[in-house]
Write a protein that holds these residues in place. Structure first.
Motif, PDB file in Angstrom:
ATOM      1  N   CYS A  50      -7.764   3.090  77.322  1.00  0.00           N
ATOM      2  CA  CYS A  50      -6.791   2.128  76.790  1.00  0.00           C
ATOM      3  C   CYS A  50      -5.341   2.561  77.047  1.00  0.00           C
ATOM      4  O   CYS A  50      -4.421   1.804  76.755  1.00  0.00           O
ATOM      5  CB  CYS A  50      -7.014   1.922  75.294  1.00  0.00           C
ATOM      6  N   PHE A  51      -5.166   3.801  77.556  1.00  0.00           N
ATOM      7  CA  PHE A  51      -3.844   4.335  77.943  1.00  0.00           C
ATOM      8  C   PHE A  51      -2.892   4.525  76.756  1.00  0.00           C
ATOM      9  O   PHE A  51      -1.687   4.576  76.947  1.00  0.00           O
ATOM     10  CB  PHE A  51      -3.192   3.446  79.014  1.00  0.00           C
ATOM     11  N   ASN A  52      -3.454   4.625  75.555  1.00  0.00           N
ATOM     12  CA  ASN A  52      -2.621   4.963  74.404  1.00  0.00           C
ATOM     13  C   ASN A  52      -2.442   6.481  74.345  1.00  0.00           C
ATOM     14  O   ASN A  52      -3.340   7.243  74.720  1.00  0.00           O
ATOM     15  CB  ASN A  52      -3.265   4.464  73.105  1.00  0.00           C
ATOM     16  N   ARG A  53      -1.293   6.919  73.852  1.00  0.00           N
ATOM     17  CA  ARG A  53      -0.965   8.340  73.837  1.00  0.00           C
ATOM     18  C   ARG A  53      -1.862   9.102  72.870  1.00  0.00           C
ATOM     19  O   ARG A  53      -2.140   8.646  71.765  1.00  0.00           O
ATOM     20  CB  ARG A  53       0.506   8.529  73.455  1.00  0.00           C
ATOM     21  N   ILE A  54      -2.321  10.289  73.314  1.00  0.00           N
ATOM     22  CA  ILE A  54      -3.133  11.167  72.484  1.00  0.00           C
ATOM     23  C   ILE A  54      -2.238  12.300  71.980  1.00  0.00           C
ATOM     24  O   ILE A  54      -1.607  12.992  72.790  1.00  0.00           O
ATOM     25  CB  ILE A  54      -4.319  11.761  73.281  1.00  0.00           C
ATOM     26  N   PRO A  55      -2.155  12.525  70.671  1.00  0.00           N
ATOM     27  CA  PRO A  55      -1.299  13.595  70.137  1.00  0.00           C
ATOM     28  C   PRO A  55      -1.722  14.966  70.674  1.00  0.00           C
ATOM     29  O   PRO A  55      -2.909  15.188  70.955  1.00  0.00           O
ATOM     30  CB  PRO A  55      -1.516  13.507  68.620  1.00  0.00           C
ATOM     31  N   PRO A  56      -0.786  15.898  70.817  1.00  0.00           N
ATOM     32  CA  PRO A  56      -1.094  17.238  71.341  1.00  0.00           C
ATOM     33  C   PRO A  56      -2.194  17.966  70.557  1.00  0.00           C
ATOM     34  O   PRO A  56      -3.048  18.612  71.147  1.00  0.00           O
ATOM     35  CB  PRO A  56       0.243  17.976  71.221  1.00  0.00           C
ATOM     36  N   GLN A  57      -2.172  17.837  69.235  1.00  0.00           N
ATOM     37  CA  GLN A  57      -3.194  18.491  68.421  1.00  0.00           C
ATOM     38  C   GLN A  57      -4.578  17.938  68.741  1.00  0.00           C
ATOM     39  O   GLN A  57      -5.557  18.686  68.822  1.00  0.00           O
ATOM     40  CB  GLN A  57      -2.867  18.297  66.927  1.00  0.00           C
ATOM     41  N   ARG A  58      -4.628  16.631  68.952  1.00  0.00           N
ATOM     42  CA  ARG A  58      -5.904  15.988  69.293  1.00  0.00           C
ATOM     43  C   ARG A  58      -6.382  16.459  70.668  1.00  0.00           C
ATOM     44  O   ARG A  58      -7.573  16.690  70.877  1.00  0.00           O
ATOM     45  CB  ARG A  58      -5.700  14.465  69.305  1.00  0.00           C
ATOM     46  N   GLN A  59      -5.464  16.591  71.603  1.00  0.00           N
ATOM     47  CA  GLN A  59      -5.813  17.070  72.937  1.00  0.00           C
ATOM     48  C   GLN A  59      -6.370  18.487  72.879  1.00  0.00           C
ATOM     49  O   GLN A  59      -7.314  18.818  73.605  1.00  0.00           O
ATOM     50  CB  GLN A  59      -4.586  17.027  73.851  1.00  0.00           C
ATOM     51  N   LEU A  60      -5.783  19.305  71.996  1.00  0.00           N
ATOM     52  CA  LEU A  60      -6.259  20.679  71.836  1.00  0.00           C
ATOM     53  C   LEU A  60      -7.688  20.695  71.308  1.00  0.00           C
ATOM     54  O   LEU A  60      -8.539  21.468  71.778  1.00  0.00           O
ATOM     55  CB  LEU A  60      -5.328  21.436  70.887  1.00  0.00           C
ATOM     56  N   GLU A  61      -7.982  19.809  70.368  1.00  0.00           N
ATOM     57  CA  GLU A  61      -9.334  19.712  69.811  1.00  0.00           C
ATOM     58  C   GLU A  61     -10.326  19.262  70.889  1.00  0.00           C
ATOM     59  O   GLU A  61     -11.465  19.739  70.931  1.00  0.00           O
ATOM     60  CB  GLU A  61      -9.352  18.722  68.644  1.00  0.00           C
ATOM     61  N   ILE A  62      -9.892  18.361  71.754  1.00  0.00           N
ATOM     62  CA  ILE A  62     -10.761  17.881  72.838  1.00  0.00           C
ATOM     63  C   ILE A  62     -11.087  19.027  73.799  1.00  0.00           C
ATOM     64  O   ILE A  62     -12.227  19.187  74.238  1.00  0.00           O
ATOM     65  CB  ILE A  62     -10.083  16.714  73.591  1.00  0.00           C
ATOM     66  N   LYS A  63     -10.100  19.865  74.089  1.00  0.00           N
ATOM     67  CA  LYS A  63     -10.297  20.982  75.027  1.00  0.00           C
ATOM     68  C   LYS A  63     -11.165  22.088  74.434  1.00  0.00           C
ATOM     69  O   LYS A  63     -11.775  22.862  75.167  1.00  0.00           O
ATOM     70  CB  LYS A  63      -8.942  21.551  75.434  1.00  0.00           C
ATOM     71  N   MET A  64     -11.244  22.152  73.128  1.00  0.00           N
ATOM     72  CA  MET A  64     -12.044  23.195  72.481  1.00  0.00           C
ATOM     73  C   MET A  64     -13.543  22.906  72.545  1.00  0.00           C
ATOM     74  O   MET A  64     -14.360  23.804  72.377  1.00  0.00           O
ATOM     75  CB  MET A  64     -11.596  23.350  71.022  1.00  0.00           C
ATOM     76  N   HIS A  65     -13.932  21.637  72.741  1.00  0.00           N
ATOM     77  CA  HIS A  65     -15.350  21.239  72.874  1.00  0.00           C
ATOM     78  C   HIS A  65     -16.176  21.636  71.639  1.00  0.00           C
ATOM     79  O   HIS A  65     -17.338  22.006  71.764  1.00  0.00           O
ATOM     80  CB  HIS A  65     -15.988  21.858  74.127  1.00  0.00           C
ATOM     81  N   LYS A  66     -15.566  21.571  70.458  1.00  0.00           N
ATOM     82  CA  LYS A  66     -16.294  21.905  69.239  1.00  0.00           C
ATOM     83  C   LYS A  66     -17.056  20.699  68.684  1.00  0.00           C
ATOM     84  O   LYS A  66     -18.073  20.848  68.016  1.00  0.00           O
ATOM     85  CB  LYS A  66     -15.318  22.420  68.174  1.00  0.00           C
ATOM     86  N   LYS A  67     -16.533  19.521  68.961  1.00  0.00           N
ATOM     87  CA  LYS A  67     -17.189  18.291  68.497  1.00  0.00           C
ATOM     88  C   LYS A  67     -16.821  17.139  69.419  1.00  0.00           C
ATOM     89  O   LYS A  67     -15.864  17.247  70.203  1.00  0.00           O
ATOM     90  CB  LYS A  67     -16.775  17.968  67.059  1.00  0.00           C
ATOM     91  N   ILE A  68     -17.600  16.056  69.328  1.00  0.00           N
ATOM     92  CA  ILE A  68     -17.337  14.876  70.147  1.00  0.00           C
ATOM     93  C   ILE A  68     -16.245  14.054  69.465  1.00  0.00           C
ATOM     94  O   ILE A  68     -16.358  13.704  68.288  1.00  0.00           O
ATOM     95  CB  ILE A  68     -18.624  14.040  70.342  1.00  0.00           C
ATOM     96  N   ILE A  69     -15.198  13.789  70.211  1.00  0.00           N
ATOM     97  CA  ILE A  69     -14.025  13.085  69.666  1.00  0.00           C
ATOM     98  C   ILE A  69     -13.858  11.754  70.386  1.00  0.00           C
ATOM     99  O   ILE A  69     -14.008  11.676  71.619  1.00  0.00           O
ATOM    100  CB  ILE A  69     -12.760  13.945  69.840  1.00  0.00           C
TER     101      ILE A  69
END
Length: 286
Positions: free
Chosen positions: A215-234
């Motif tokens: 959808c090309f909406n901006r993802i906050p930096p904290q959220r991006q960090l969580e995505i890169k950690m691969h701890k849960k499906i976001i």
């Protein structure tokens, strides 16, 4: 069975996301193949529905014609019966002995004559309706024939396209069947639901330039960090698509360029007046 469940639990979020992204890539390839077929499947379905409508219409007209023919048959029999009665009344009129009996028989003959005329009118109306229905049937049959010809052409064209892409599609489908067991049931069902609701068929997308790839909406930096950690499906809070970092998706991230600092323009120092420079002469008075 127990081993399968154990393996499913042992798979990390990272492994499941990788499998999910591979599955998305294969399904997108199947979508591409189906897009190549264009609107032909929909056109074929529309033509088939149109043909069924014409066939139903023709059948309805034929039933109406059958009912009208029954009316004609009944009225024709009714006319014959009433003509027999009229002939009988006319014979009796010739043998009457008084005016009262004559008036009664003449009235009955007149009634039967009017009924015959009414029945003949009903027959003419029914025959006219039959003529109109037959014209409508002919027009519907012409339309049916044209649509059937177009349908045959579209089916042949679709068959050629399908035969060209069938093997490729079947091969990809086999690959999807191999990947699906690597994803837990809950995530797989959620992915399929998201994908079915998405216009472009994307159920999982990577983060691109700090934004959701769907959808090309901006993802906050904290959220991006969580995505890169691969701890849960976001999932994206805007479109609901599953998010994956570009590295895991095999996309090479371009280093961010630091914004260029504006150059400070230094003002040149004022030039001092020369010591031996004579002062300007005053303007002459008028």
């Amino acid at each position: 069975m127990a081993t399968e469940k154990k393996n499913e639990k042992e798979r990390s979020v990272k492994e499941r996301l990788e499998a999910l992204y591979k599955l998305q890539s294969l399904l997108s390839e199947i979508d591409r193949i189906r897009i190549l077929r264009g609107e032909l499947p929909n056109e074929v379905k529309d033509l088939e529905d149109e043909i069924v409508r014409f066939q139903t219409r023709i059948g309805k007209y034929q039933d109406e014609i059958a009912d009208l023919k029954k009316v004609i048959q009944e009225k024709t029999g009714d006319i014959e019966t009433r003509k027999i009665k009229i002939a009988k009344y006319e014979q009796q009129i010739n043998e009457v002995r008084n005016n009262r009996e004559f008036a009664f028989l003449d009235k009955e003959r007149e009634y039967e004559t009017l009924e015959v005329e009414l029945a003949e009118k009903k027959i003419r109306e029914a025959e006219e309706k039959i003529r109109l229905k037959e014209e409508e049937i002919k027009a519907a049959q012409d339309e049916l024939s044209d649509n059937q010809s177009i349908l045959d052409e579209k089916k042949n064209e679709l068959s050629e396209i399908v035969s060209e892409t069938r093997q490729e599609e079947e091969a990809i489908m086999l690959k999807t069947k191999e990947i699906e067991p690597l994803i837990d049931d809950y995530t797989l069902k959620a992915f399929k639901r998201i994908r079915s609701n998405a216009r472009n068929g994307l159920g999982i997308v990577s983060v691109e330039r700090d934004a959701c790839g769907g959808c090309f909406n901006r993802i906050p930096p904290q959220r991006q960090l969580e995505i890169k950690m691969h701890k849960k499906i976001i999932v994206c809070e805007y479109c609901g698509r599953i998010l994956i970092d570009p590295t895991l998706a095999g996309i090479e991230e371009k280093p961010k360029e630091a914004p260029a600092k504006p150059k400070r323009v230094r003002k040149a120092p004022a030039k001092p007046a020369a010591a031996d420079e004579a002062p300007a002469a005053p303007a002459p008075e008028a």
